[in-house]
Write a protein that holds these residues in place. Sequence first.
Motif, PDB file in Angstrom:
ATOM      1  N   SER A   2       0.914  -1.353  -0.164  1.00 29.13           N
ATOM      2  CA  SER A   2       0.117  -0.123  -0.121  1.00 29.13           C
ATOM      3  C   SER A   2       1.091   1.259   0.072  1.00 29.13           C
ATOM      4  CB  SER A   2      -0.915  -0.005   1.361  1.00 29.13           C
ATOM      5  OG  SER A   2      -0.275  -0.147   2.434  1.00 29.13           O
ATOM      6  N   ALA A  38       2.123   4.770   1.278  1.00 33.75           N
ATOM      7  CA  ALA A  38       2.497   5.441   2.356  1.00 33.75           C
ATOM      8  C   ALA A  38       1.148   6.550   2.783  1.00 33.75           C
ATOM      9  CB  ALA A  38       3.565   6.157   2.504  1.00 33.75           C
ATOM     10  N   THR A  39       0.958   7.015   3.971  1.00 38.06           N
ATOM     11  CA  THR A  39      -0.159   8.020   4.052  1.00 38.06           C
ATOM     12  C   THR A  39       0.120   9.316   3.538  1.00 38.06           C
ATOM     13  OG1 THR A  39      -0.486   6.861   6.166  1.00 38.06           O
ATOM     14  CG2 THR A  39      -1.593   9.073   5.970  1.00 38.06           C
ATOM     15  N   ASN A  40       1.504   9.720   3.519  1.00 38.69           N
ATOM     16  CA  ASN A  40       2.143  10.976   2.834  1.00 38.69           C
ATOM     17  C   ASN A  40       3.135  10.556   2.208  1.00 38.69           C
ATOM     18  OD1 ASN A  40       0.128  13.022   4.421  1.00 38.69           O
ATOM     19  ND2 ASN A  40       1.383  12.212   6.072  1.00 38.69           N
ATOM     20  N   ASN A  74       8.011   4.515   1.160  1.00 35.09           N
ATOM     21  CA  ASN A  74       7.635   5.910   1.493  1.00 35.09           C
ATOM     22  C   ASN A  74       7.560   6.660   0.041  1.00 35.09           C
ATOM     23  OD1 ASN A  74       7.750   5.723   4.150  1.00 35.09           O
ATOM     24  ND2 ASN A  74       9.694   6.193   4.268  1.00 35.09           N
ATOM     25  N   SER A 132       5.804   7.296  -3.527  1.00 31.20           N
ATOM     26  CA  SER A 132       4.534   7.503  -4.178  1.00 31.20           C
ATOM     27  C   SER A 132       4.803   6.378  -5.223  1.00 31.20           C
ATOM     28  CB  SER A 132       4.008   8.664  -4.573  1.00 31.20           C
ATOM     29  OG  SER A 132       4.784   9.123  -5.653  1.00 31.20           O
TER      30      SER A 132
END
Length: 595
Positions: free
Chosen positions: A341, A343-345, A425, A427
């Motif tokens: 998945s 990363a959140t940011n 980390n 995108s």
Amino acid sequence: MSESETTKIDAYRELADKHVSANRIIALFKPYSAQIAWVVCLLVISSAVGMASPFMLRAIIDDALPNRDVTLLMYLAGGLVGIAALSAALNTVQVVMSSKIGQSIMHDLRVRLYSHLQSLPLSFFAATRSGEIQSRIASDIGGLQALVTNTANELARNTSIVIMTAIAMFALDWRLALFSMIVVPCSIFLSDRVGKLRETITHEQQVRLGDMSAAVQESLSISGIILSRTMGRAEHLIRRFARTSHDVAKLEIRSHTTGEWQWQMIYLLLATLPALTLLLGGLLLNSSAPATIGTLVAMIALQEQLLWPLEDLLVIGREMRTTRALFARVFEYLDKPVEISEATNPVHLSRSEMQGEIRLENVQFTYPGTSRPTLSDISVNVRAGTSVAIVGSTGSGKTTLGYLLARLYDVDDGAIRYDGIDVRNLSFETLTDMLGVVTQEPYLLYASVAENLRFAKPDATDEELVEAAKIAQIHESLAALPDGYNTLVGDRGYRFSGGEKQRLALARTILRNPPVLLLDEATSALDTKTERAMEAALANLSRGRTTITIAHRLSTIRRADQIVVLQRGRIVEVGTHDTLINAKGVYAELAKSAA
């Protein structure tokens, strides 16, 4: 019931209880709640309008006809015609709206399932037949289509008709109405029993349909046809398919006939109700509050108006039990965990910010379901713009390392960094822009050569396609084809040789112009002459970019700035070709055996 059948039933019930709930199914309809509300309003209005007909019929029989009142008769008959016309118009609008809602829900579910499958790990696809996946998207969701487009609509309409009709019956004569309602609980009980029996059979039927779809996918592909003919196994495959098809046919029969005698009991109850109502009405003629003939006729008409939607509701209830099996199979895939998945940011890098430096720091990895680590303590520094070769015998972990570099799997321990940033980390977009991958088994779409190349860069010009093809040493072959770059490559590219497919895949990656190239046996299908030409092309292409080459054939990596030798998932040697040859270690043995 046999032990195997009991086991299948228990396994299915566990699956359904785990993945299917009423709230989850209702959630599919929530985005369209406003449209559904309009449909329900139309259904209620249509049902309410229809309820006036029996009362008009009673007035015709009890008032207009006995009194020879032609004017009243004309008004009442005109009212019946008007009600029928208005009901038809309302039903038409409601059916159109319901169909649009149903198709939208199916579209959402198909896209949601397809999107989720795109995010699942490679281990899922390695363990799942592609035909089975296709069966869940096409067959299972296709089976649900009837539920959300027609069944849900019929459920709402028939429910509203039953409620309105019941109200009208009690308004006519509560005694006859109460007698008529006796059949409802008995019918619901029997219908639910039949639905339970057929639900498990439906699940087993869909499983076998998945087997049949997988058999077709495997045996009727080009590879499957070549295998069956060269091995002389066509008759065996036909017999195997016939057995699966026979199982599907038997399950289809069972799904329609199991509990049939109980279902016929429902028909018997509903069929005898009008006769019993007339008998009760006749007995009531001698009571202190007799029912009129008009009331009896209107009651029979209302019963007819009640029985067919009630019968449809029972069928819908039975079908909804069986579609639970389809939901279980679809939701089972939707509940598969996403292991990779974003990363959140996540970190986003522009193309100008990418340098191409790679560092592997104490990387550890073990495939799910296995106990022995595939890679252990892998540490490599790759300077930007340099070339690195990963070599080793079969099973040493070379391809697995390529999977980790492309983040098709995540490391269990340690880290892989691009330009100092942990790959976890970055995108997804940045990683795909930074890394271009050409695998040992290139995959070509069933499309033209140009469409296959533009899959990497949709806005690429014809000149860019030609330039990429020239670098990959494939342009002359493509230009010689009758349709040139518009030539259809065929299923999985079988129109081209193995070497041509690899060069097409390389051209597709070149078109993206990534700062890092990962070549996993990308030249394994090339002849010596083409391989040399490719070497020169790749040497030009590699200038200013980082190149990682995973290779069995050591002739392709002699000029690499750094050679990493793997053995049983560990690095055993690192150096240049000459250094490693002089060391007379593992690499030297590999070179000697390849000579």
